[in-house]
Design an enzyme around this catalytic site. Structure first.
Site, PDB file in Angstrom:
ATOM      1  N   LYS A  88       0.866  -1.347   0.815  1.00 28.35           N
ATOM      2  CA  LYS A  88       0.226   0.275   0.282  1.00 28.35           C
ATOM      3  C   LYS A  88       0.904   1.067   0.087  1.00 28.35           C
ATOM      4  O   LYS A  88       0.734   2.316  -0.668  1.00 28.35           O
ATOM      5  CB  LYS A  88      -0.748  -0.242   1.006  1.00 28.35           C
ATOM      6  CG  LYS A  88      -2.600  -0.804   1.579  1.00 28.35           C
ATOM      7  CD  LYS A  88      -2.498  -0.693   0.564  1.00 28.35           C
ATOM      8  CE  LYS A  88      -4.312  -1.937   0.530  1.00 28.35           C
ATOM      9  NZ  LYS A  88      -5.441  -2.013  -1.150  1.00 28.35           N
ATOM     10  N   GLU A 110     -10.056   5.690   3.360  1.00 29.50           N
ATOM     11  CA  GLU A 110     -10.719   4.533   4.012  1.00 29.50           C
ATOM     12  C   GLU A 110      -9.644   3.760   4.147  1.00 29.50           C
ATOM     13  O   GLU A 110      -8.712   3.563   3.709  1.00 29.50           O
ATOM     14  CB  GLU A 110     -12.029   4.738   2.662  1.00 29.50           C
ATOM     15  CG  GLU A 110     -11.205   3.060   1.364  1.00 29.50           C
ATOM     16  CD  GLU A 110     -10.047   3.926   0.667  1.00 29.50           C
ATOM     17  OE1 GLU A 110     -10.102   5.037   0.345  1.00 29.50           O
ATOM     18  OE2 GLU A 110      -9.026   2.829   0.263  1.00 29.50           O
ATOM     19  N   SER A 372       1.428 -10.033  -0.542  1.00 29.27           N
ATOM     20  CA  SER A 372       1.532  -8.258  -0.832  1.00 29.27           C
ATOM     21  C   SER A 372       1.369  -7.199   0.692  1.00 29.27           C
ATOM     22  O   SER A 372       1.276  -6.383   0.938  1.00 29.27           O
ATOM     23  CB  SER A 372       0.203  -8.343  -1.039  1.00 29.27           C
ATOM     24  OG  SER A 372      -1.052  -8.931  -0.147  1.00 29.27           O
TER      25      SER A 372
END
Ligand SMILES: Cc1ncc(COP(=O)(O)O)c(C=O)c1O
Length: 388
Positions: A88, A110, A372
């Site tokens: 991210k 969010e 990830s």
């Protein structure tokens, strides 16, 4: 993976379906992004931070023991080793730099699993921006540690969804979009996946393409043929998969995005519009349905529009795995390789475990899988679920 068309669509999917108040703000983000992405100074600053702050390039790790057990060659692209523990941060640093360039003083985000919220809070602290993160009330409970991390980093975490709602990523995104309406002059909406109105699906994929470009170069050095046979990543909204696929879409490698069985927008959804874009969503004919996954980051009832387009064109396929399969994959990777994956990433590995040795993934295949994120945030939940 190319650019969206002039209306922000990838084939039939995407676009910009918003209340009037947000249309100019999205147009401004689009113009600022296109300008920045063509500015060598902006791109250089972004890559400088990726190298010196995030720790890129992340390594490509060969899983020898698990690969032998499955009869395949298995390479992991280690986004779990990026600063803050997931992919991210790649997107967030790009958007935070963009926000500064646009003169904004605050980031609104969010979050589902909390990975995007933590990354946003981190980038805000680094660049001296205020930060508010909207998070569903259920996710705040199951990702308690990430809530504390965000607060420690100086962000305000606002619970989203009233009692009786699922309290997951859908409500968090609703709340973030609502908050942005009244602050478009001062705040940038830093969306965490390849979702939302144009230009976000395109912009987020571009900030994540570093995963695929690095992995392609690393595979070229390591593999005799220069390419893996199959490239796999988990899909919530789809940002780590989109960034990974961007590096391989023009090759012969098969692209596989793995959705959670309870949040499978592609295989279980039908056409609809939510959060400003057209895609496929879980719905009952009247309402958008709630997604149900053990993994907060995959608990979204839809999927990014570019993935729908890749699926419609047959360039990528999107199988699903269950919570139990994902938990088994966590155990396998931890016990054979000493790597604790995030529950989200474990879904990609669960598909590999199930498919290995079948016609879907024949023995001897070479698989490149994007890991990830790391599983530290999930340890509590993994323990609860494995002991029941
Ligand atoms: C570690 C991790 N992987 C994957 C995802 C899913 O997001 P995306 O599909 O955008 O990569 C999340 C979302 O929170 C996450 O935290």
């Amino acid at each position: 993976m190319g650019q969206p068309d002039a209306t922000g669509r990838f084939g039939d999917f995407g676009g910009r379906f918003l209340p009037e108040a947000l249309v100019p703000a999205c147009r401004e983000v689009e113009a600022a992004f296109l300008d920045a992405w063509h500015d060598p100074a902006f791109v250089a600053e972004y890559h400088r931070l990726l190298a010196t702050y995030v720790g890129r390039p992340t390594p490509l790790t060969e899983c020898v023991r698990l690969g032998e057990r499955l009869g395949i060659r298995l390479l992991l692209k280690r986004e779990d080793l990026a600063h803050t523990g997931s992919h991210k941060i790649n997107n967030v640093l790009g958007q935070a730099l963009l926000a500064k360039r646009m003169g904004r003083t605050k980031l609104i985000a969010e979050t589902g699993a909390g990975s995007h919220g933590v990354a946003t809070a981190t980038a805000a602290a680094l660049l001296g921006l205020d930060c508010t993160v909207h998070m569903g009330h259920t996710d705040m409970r199951r990702q308690e540690l990430n809530v504390f991390r965000m607060e420690l980093l100086g962000a305000e975490v606002v619970p989203a969804g009233v009692p009786g709602t699922a309290g997951t990523l859908k409500e968090a995104t609703n709340a973030a979009l609502r908050a942005w309406v009244s602050e478009t002059e001062t705040a940038h909406y830093c969306i965490g996946s390849v979702l939302g109105p144009h230009p976000y699906p395109y912009l987020v994929r571009e900030f994540q393409r570093v995963i695929g470009e690095e992995a392609r170069a690393q595979a070229a050095e390591l593999l005799p043929s220069g390419l893996p046979d199959v490239v796999v990543a988990c899909v919530g909204g789809g940002s780590n998969a989109a960034g990974t696929f961007a590096g391989f879409v023009d090759t012969t490698a098969e692209l596989v995005g793995v959705e959670a069985a309870g949040g499978a927008g592609i295989s279980g959804g039908t056409p609809g519009i939510l959060h400003g874009f057209r895609s496929h969503f879980l719905q009952d004919g009247v309402q958008i349905s709630e997604a149900h996954s053990i993994s907060a980051g995959l608990d979204y009832p839809g999927v990014g529009p570019e993935h729908m387009h890749l699926a419609a064109e047959g360039r990528a396929r999107y199988p699903t795995v269950t919570d139990a399969e994902a938990l088994a994959a966590v155990r396998a990777l931890a016990a054979t390789e000493g790597i604790l994956p995030a529950l989200e990433s474990a879904h990609a590995l669960a598909w590999v475990q199930r498919a290995a040795g079948t016609a879907e993934l024949p023995t001897g295949s070479t698989v490149l899988l994007t890991l990830s994120g790391r599983g530290d945030k999930d340890v509590h939940q993994i323990r609860e679920n494995l002991s029941c």
